[in-house]
Design an enzyme around this catalytic site. Structure first.
Site, PDB file in Angstrom:
ATOM      1  N   ASP A  50       0.834  -1.204   0.000  1.00 51.05           N
ATOM      2  CA  ASP A  50       0.000   0.000   0.000  1.00 51.05           C
ATOM      3  C   ASP A  50       0.867   1.252   0.000  1.00 51.05           C
ATOM      4  OD1 ASP A  50      -2.307   1.476   0.002  1.00 51.05           O
ATOM      5  OD2 ASP A  50      -2.693   1.255   2.146  1.00 51.05           O
ATOM      6  N   HIS A 110       2.958   3.184  -8.868  1.00 53.64           N
ATOM      7  CA  HIS A 110       2.784   1.761  -9.182  1.00 53.64           C
ATOM      8  C   HIS A 110       4.026   1.217  -9.898  1.00 53.64           C
ATOM      9  CE1 HIS A 110      -1.239   2.059  -7.751  1.00 53.64           C
ATOM     10  NE2 HIS A 110      -1.707   2.759  -8.768  1.00 53.64           N
ATOM     11  N   LEU A 145      11.056 -20.361  -4.221  1.00 53.06           N
ATOM     12  CA  LEU A 145       9.937 -19.577  -3.693  1.00 53.06           C
ATOM     13  C   LEU A 145       8.676 -19.730  -4.553  1.00 53.06           C
ATOM     14  CD1 LEU A 145       8.986 -17.163  -1.783  1.00 53.06           C
ATOM     15  CD2 LEU A 145       9.627 -15.688  -3.687  1.00 53.06           C
TER      16      LEU A 145
HETATM   17  C1  FPP Z   1      -1.647   0.121  -3.416  1.00 50.42           C
HETATM   18  O1  FPP Z   1      -1.247   1.471  -3.467  1.00 50.42           O
HETATM   19  C2  FPP Z   1      -1.169  -0.657  -4.541  1.00 50.42           C
HETATM   20  C3  FPP Z   1      -1.947  -1.227  -5.528  1.00 50.42           C
HETATM   21  C4  FPP Z   1      -3.411  -1.119  -5.548  1.00 50.42           C
HETATM   22  C5  FPP Z   1      -1.375  -1.980  -6.648  1.00 50.42           C
HETATM   23  C6  FPP Z   1      -0.145  -2.770  -6.384  1.00 50.42           C
HETATM   24  C7  FPP Z   1       0.498  -3.057  -7.667  1.00 50.42           C
HETATM   25  C8  FPP Z   1       1.830  -3.032  -7.945  1.00 50.42           C
HETATM   26  C9  FPP Z   1       2.870  -2.795  -6.929  1.00 50.42           C
HETATM   27  C10 FPP Z   1       2.312  -3.232  -9.332  1.00 50.42           C
HETATM   28  C11 FPP Z   1       2.065  -4.529  -9.989  1.00 50.42           C
HETATM   29  C12 FPP Z   1       2.321  -5.742  -9.190  1.00 50.42           C
HETATM   30  C13 FPP Z   1       3.051  -6.819  -9.539  1.00 50.42           C
HETATM   31  C14 FPP Z   1       2.892  -8.039  -8.720  1.00 50.42           C
HETATM   32  C15 FPP Z   1       4.009  -6.852 -10.665  1.00 50.42           C
HETATM   33  P1  FPP Z   1      -2.387   2.606  -3.558  1.00 50.42           P
HETATM   34  O2  FPP Z   1      -2.573   2.951  -4.988  1.00 50.42           O
HETATM   35  O3  FPP Z   1      -3.618   2.134  -2.865  1.00 50.42           O
HETATM   36  O4  FPP Z   1      -1.712   3.763  -2.771  1.00 50.42           O
HETATM   37  P2  FPP Z   1      -2.449   4.918  -1.946  1.00 50.42           P
HETATM   38  O5  FPP Z   1      -3.179   4.257  -0.819  1.00 50.42           O
HETATM   39  O6  FPP Z   1      -1.285   5.748  -1.480  1.00 50.42           O
HETATM   40  O7  FPP Z   1      -3.345   5.653  -2.895  1.00 50.42           O
END
Ligand code: FPP
Length: 248
Positions: free
Chosen positions: A22, A39, A133
């Site tokens: 997050d 991201h 893993l």
């Molecule tokens: C949360 O941050 C993150 C996500 C909803 C997406 C996670 C995805 C990735 C890290 C990239 C792709 C993954 C892989 C496995 C290659 P948020 O957007 O909710 O952050 P915020 O709470 O600060 O808005």
């Protein structure tokens, strides 16, 4: 300072670690950039953590990459995340292979765009014979969805006389979850200073240790994972028993 890796008890490495990644959006905002940059940088954290997990012998790493609720985000962000997934799979498959990583998914994969499904299937079968893993991506996943789905299938099997209601117990129910073949996580990590579970592995974390860090996901690296494991190793897991019972 000495790396947490060297301070770990090698005989007490959690077999399964789950992570709620997050803070990508906040990281981008902090750096004056569009959310998608967060991201993108988050993918670098995924790479580092996957390596770091393998290096200390974690057997399962489950990452909450896209929740059922994430479909409600603005279309351009959803599209960017899907594109990023496709790119990440394309870019990382070789290094996953080199690191002996296997890949699987939990969640409603049917809901993912065809291109993502295709790339995932290719990568999963390419890495299938690896023995290191097990990387589990939770995609279009929510725990309530998973549990309702399990109940539907269980009720159908009961109607079809494949199971008797009096035989239903924890073990049988777990066989209907997406995580059927995976042992429960001993450690759940959430980044970005939010103290929530957000519909992730609700059944499976019944006895997990929870670890929250203020670090935003794009800043999280393998050293942070090792620190979380170090913290885990210094906790007493009682599973409802008393401390005295654990010693005897
Ligand atoms: C949360 O941050 C993150 C996500 C909803 C997406 C996670 C995805 C990735 C890290 C990239 C792709 C993954 C892989 C496995 C290659 P948020 O957007 O909710 O952050 P915020 O709470 O600060 O808005």
């Amino acid at each position: 300072m000495e790396s947490f890796r060297n301070r770990l008890d090698k005989n007490n490495i959690p077999k399964h670690v789950a992570i709620i990644m997050d803070g990508n959006g906040r990281w981008a905002e902090k750096h004056g950039k569009a959310r998608v940059f967060g991201h993108e940088r988050g993918v670098e954290s995924v790479r580092s953590v996957v390596e770091g997990a393998g290096e200390i012998g974690i057997k399962y790493l489950t990452l909450y990459a896209f929740s059922t609720e994430n479909w409600e985000r603005p279309k351009n962000e959803v599209d960017a995340l899907m594109e990023l997934l496709v790119q990440a799979i394309e870019m990382e498959t070789e290094s996953l292979m080199k690191n002996n990583v296997r890949l699987s998914t939990i969640g409603n994969i049917e809901a993912m765009p065809a291109k993502v499904k295709e790339k995932l299937e290719g990568c999963i079968s390419f890495l299938d014979s690896n023995t290191g893993l097990n990387l589990v991506l939770a995609l279009s996943y929510s725990s309530k969805w998973e549990i309702i789905n399990a109940v539907k299938n269980l009720v159908q099997d009961s109607i079809d006389k494949k199971i008797k209601p009096e035989k239903i117990n924890n073990e049988l129910f777990e066989g209907y979850l997406n995580t059927a073949k995976i042992l429960d996580p001993e450690l759940l990590i959430r980044t970005s200073g939010e103290y929530r579970i957000s519909n992730f592995l609700l059944w499976q974390i019944a006895y997990s240790e929870l670890y929250f860090t203020e670090k935003l996901w794009p800043d999280f690296r393998k050293e942070d994972l090792w620190e979380a494991v170090f913290d885990f190793q210094n906790r007493e897991r009682r599973f409802g028993k008393t401390s005295e019972q654990l010693i005897s």
